[in-house]
Design a protein around this motif. Sequence first.
Motif, short mmCIF file in Angstrom:
data_model
loop_
_atom_site.label_atom_id
_atom_site.label_comp_id
_atom_site.label_asym_id
_atom_site.label_seq_id
_atom_site.Cartn_x
_atom_site.Cartn_y
_atom_site.Cartn_z
N LYS A 160 0.86 -1.19 0.00
CA LYS A 160 0.00 0.00 0.00
C LYS A 160 0.89 1.23 0.00
CE LYS A 160 -3.33 2.24 3.09
NZ LYS A 160 -4.07 2.05 4.35
N VAL A 161 0.62 2.16 -0.92
CA VAL A 161 1.42 3.38 -1.04
C VAL A 161 0.48 4.59 -0.92
CG1 VAL A 161 3.10 4.65 -2.42
CG2 VAL A 161 2.95 2.15 -2.64
N GLU A 162 0.87 5.53 -0.06
CA GLU A 162 0.13 6.77 0.10
C GLU A 162 1.11 7.92 0.23
OE1 GLU A 162 -3.91 5.69 2.40
OE2 GLU A 162 -2.09 5.26 3.56
N ILE A 163 0.73 9.08 -0.29
CA ILE A 163 1.58 10.27 -0.23
C ILE A 163 0.74 11.45 0.27
CG2 ILE A 163 2.96 11.92 -1.55
CD1 ILE A 163 3.57 9.70 -3.55
N VAL A 164 1.31 12.19 1.21
CA VAL A 164 0.72 13.47 1.61
C VAL A 164 1.78 14.55 1.35
CG1 VAL A 164 -0.90 12.55 3.29
CG2 VAL A 164 1.40 13.16 4.03
N TYR A 165 1.30 15.73 0.91
CA TYR A 165 2.23 16.83 0.63
C TYR A 165 1.81 18.07 1.40
CZ TYR A 165 -1.30 18.35 -2.74
OH TYR A 165 -2.47 18.74 -3.33
N ASP A 166 2.80 18.93 1.65
CA ASP A 166 2.59 20.17 2.38
C ASP A 166 3.71 21.11 1.98
OD1 ASP A 166 1.60 22.02 4.18
OD2 ASP A 166 2.49 21.07 5.93
N SER A 167 3.35 22.30 1.48
CA SER A 167 4.37 23.22 0.99
C SER A 167 3.96 24.66 1.28
CB SER A 167 4.54 23.04 -0.52
OG SER A 167 5.51 23.93 -1.02
N VAL A 168 4.96 25.52 1.34
CA VAL A 168 4.71 26.96 1.50
C VAL A 168 4.41 27.61 0.15
CG1 VAL A 168 6.17 27.10 3.55
CG2 VAL A 168 7.17 27.58 1.30
N LEU A 169 4.59 26.88 -0.94
CA LEU A 169 4.33 27.42 -2.27
C LEU A 169 2.89 27.90 -2.40
CD1 LEU A 169 6.18 24.75 -4.43
CD2 LEU A 169 6.94 27.08 -3.94
N ASN A 170 2.69 28.93 -3.21
CA ASN A 170 1.36 29.48 -3.49
C ASN A 170 0.59 29.83 -2.22
OD1 ASN A 170 1.73 29.22 -6.27
ND2 ASN A 170 0.98 27.13 -6.25
N GLY A 171 1.29 30.32 -1.21
CA GLY A 171 0.64 30.72 0.03
C GLY A 171 0.34 29.57 0.98
N GLY A 172 0.81 28.38 0.64
CA GLY A 172 0.59 27.20 1.47
C GLY A 172 -0.39 26.24 0.81
N ILE A 173 0.09 25.08 0.49
CA ILE A 173 -0.74 24.05 -0.14
C ILE A 173 -0.49 22.72 0.56
CG2 ILE A 173 -0.99 25.11 -2.42
CD1 ILE A 173 1.40 23.45 -3.37
N SER A 174 -1.51 21.91 0.63
CA SER A 174 -1.34 20.57 1.21
C SER A 174 -2.43 19.67 0.65
CB SER A 174 -1.41 20.62 2.73
OG SER A 174 -2.67 21.08 3.16
N GLY A 175 -2.19 18.40 0.75
CA GLY A 175 -3.18 17.43 0.27
C GLY A 175 -2.58 16.05 0.17
N SER A 176 -3.32 15.19 -0.48
CA SER A 176 -2.89 13.81 -0.69
C SER A 176 -2.62 13.58 -2.16
CB SER A 176 -3.98 12.84 -0.23
OG SER A 176 -4.18 12.95 1.16
N GLY A 177 -1.56 12.82 -2.44
CA GLY A 177 -1.28 12.45 -3.82
C GLY A 177 -2.39 11.57 -4.36
N ARG A 178 -2.65 11.68 -5.63
CA ARG A 178 -3.69 10.91 -6.30
C ARG A 178 -3.02 9.76 -7.05
NH1 ARG A 178 -8.67 12.49 -4.62
NH2 ARG A 178 -9.51 11.95 -6.64
N ALA A 179 -3.48 8.54 -6.76
CA ALA A 179 -2.86 7.33 -7.29
C ALA A 179 -3.28 7.04 -8.72
CB ALA A 179 -3.22 6.15 -6.40
#
Length: 149
Positions: free
Chosen positions: A44-63
Amino acid sequence: VDGRFSATFPSIDEWLDPVISGGPCVPGPTTLCIDNNPGDKRFKVEIVYDSVLNGGISGSGRAIALNGIGIPKGGLFWFFTSDNPEVMVKVINGCGSNGKFWLFYSAATTLGMTTTISDTIGSNPPVVIVNPDLNAAAPVATITAFNCP
């Protein structure tokens, strides 16, 4: 009740050292399942992301599962548009060579992200790959990711 631990142990053993197995991976929009044997969905593979880019973005990668084109040992992830895959993950059975599953991971992004690869059938701990935000993601290639079988 005689109170001897040897008499009590068999009835409490499963709670002292539980076997945690959620069964095979269940694919979903943010969950990639990778086969060891055809259809077993072992990894099972899952990815979450979080960045300061574009004023702050976060979410889950789409498989993006690749089983439909005959590639059950790996898959892709996208973050913002489905026509732009950003991460590739594959798990290869190297059990006959060194008694291990091999993991290969490559990402084309500078987002901060955490990738978790779990063995849903075996008792292996998950492999967690962390990429610091605003840094080019480094590839990972290991021939000792998970123990066999």
